[in-house]
Design an enzyme around this catalytic site. Sequence first.
Site, PDB file in Angstrom:
ATOM      1  N   ASP A  86       5.354  20.103  49.742  1.00  0.00           N
ATOM      2  CA  ASP A  86       4.220  20.954  50.106  1.00  0.00           C
ATOM      3  C   ASP A  86       3.989  20.977  51.612  1.00  0.00           C
ATOM      4  OD1 ASP A  86       2.222  18.707  50.747  1.00  0.00           O
ATOM      5  OD2 ASP A  86       2.806  18.233  48.693  1.00  0.00           O
ATOM      6  N   GLU A 106      13.291  16.643  49.193  1.00  0.00           N
ATOM      7  CA  GLU A 106      12.575  17.249  48.074  1.00  0.00           C
ATOM      8  C   GLU A 106      13.586  17.757  47.053  1.00  0.00           C
ATOM      9  OE1 GLU A 106      10.357  18.563  45.343  1.00  0.00           O
ATOM     10  OE2 GLU A 106       9.199  17.882  47.087  1.00  0.00           O
ATOM     11  N   ASP A 137      18.149  14.440  45.354  1.00  0.00           N
ATOM     12  CA  ASP A 137      17.445  13.376  44.641  1.00  0.00           C
ATOM     13  C   ASP A 137      17.105  12.266  45.634  1.00  0.00           C
ATOM     14  OD1 ASP A 137      16.833  11.819  41.996  1.00  0.00           O
ATOM     15  OD2 ASP A 137      18.144  10.501  43.159  1.00  0.00           O
ATOM     16  N   ASP A 155       6.164  10.349  48.676  1.00  0.00           N
ATOM     17  CA  ASP A 155       5.162  11.364  48.346  1.00  0.00           C
ATOM     18  C   ASP A 155       5.531  12.088  47.060  1.00  0.00           C
ATOM     19  OD1 ASP A 155       2.963  13.059  48.648  1.00  0.00           O
ATOM     20  OD2 ASP A 155       4.106  14.515  49.812  1.00  0.00           O
ATOM     21  N   THR A 157       5.648  12.769  42.832  1.00  0.00           N
ATOM     22  CA  THR A 157       4.622  12.846  41.799  1.00  0.00           C
ATOM     23  C   THR A 157       4.689  11.621  40.897  1.00  0.00           C
ATOM     24  OG1 THR A 157       6.155  14.196  40.488  1.00  0.00           O
ATOM     25  CG2 THR A 157       4.532  15.362  41.834  1.00  0.00           C
ATOM     26  N   ASP A 158       3.994  11.660  39.772  1.00  0.00           N
ATOM     27  CA  ASP A 158       3.907  10.506  38.874  1.00  0.00           C
ATOM     28  C   ASP A 158       5.289  10.067  38.381  1.00  0.00           C
ATOM     29  OD1 ASP A 158       1.202  10.590  39.160  1.00  0.00           O
ATOM     30  OD2 ASP A 158       0.841  11.736  37.334  1.00  0.00           O
TER      31      ASP A 158
END
EC number: 2.5.1.16
Length: 285
Positions: A86, A106, A137, A155, A157-158
Amino acid sequence: MQMWFSQYHTVNVKLDVRIQEQLFSGQSDYQKIDVFKSYEFGKMVALDGEIVFSDTDEFIYDEMVTHVPMAVHPNAKRILIIGGGDGGVAKELIKYPSVEHIDVVETDKMFVDVCRRFFPEVACGLEDERISMFYDDGLRFLRRKHDEYDLIINDSTDPLGHTEGLFTKEFYGSCYKALKDDGIMVYQHGSPFYDEDELECRKMHRKVYKSFPISRVYQAHIPTCPSGYWLFGFASKKYHPLYDLDAKRWDELGLKTWYYTTHLHRGAFMLPKYVEDLLEEEETK
């Protein structure tokens, strides 16, 4: 007819947000991506049905994962962001003239493109000339690195699906090897409030505590996160987040923030008793 976005935090608890309109919906190779315009939180993006950030609270997360380590490390020049598609973390890092290079790794290019389209005020962080963008990855990228970075910010995600490998013992060991002798790693630690989330917090702390000589946890209030209470991890080869905080140096930079201050920095590490207890339990295992 009213339109609502619902996110379950547990089987018994959910967050409902009233929506003005849906701006985007798409399925990438990795996840479902939705962008909404809400009445309360402005624009917000959700991945696989879970809010990642919104206009009104993204600054809290991005500032806390960035300025906490940057106020401690005396001279962070080379930085790795894992995730960060983001652009929010990069947006905060490029405020530092001392930063020479930032690698952003990312997995999902569609997510980056969506953020550039709908959140240009956040994604602008990716346009700086010091940024190198890699679509790869995170763990695979790290395996190729040794003694290269002053700071690594996870940074992602879960710890589910395509990001699960970024919360393993191998991942933290790879971060350790990729860091220089005085390197710092910062990562999101989740929320300890609900039972299922508490279990993930425990496992995460246990792995990091065994991988780094210094491992501390700090906190922030983020309204769109589950329970509104969020933890971050600070792991270091050398620097302690409180004893080595150089508040005078950081304050003299004159950086504009909305959440972080060096006073808040100290308070963020003062955890509630129940959180201290669960972390200490994992440290003795």
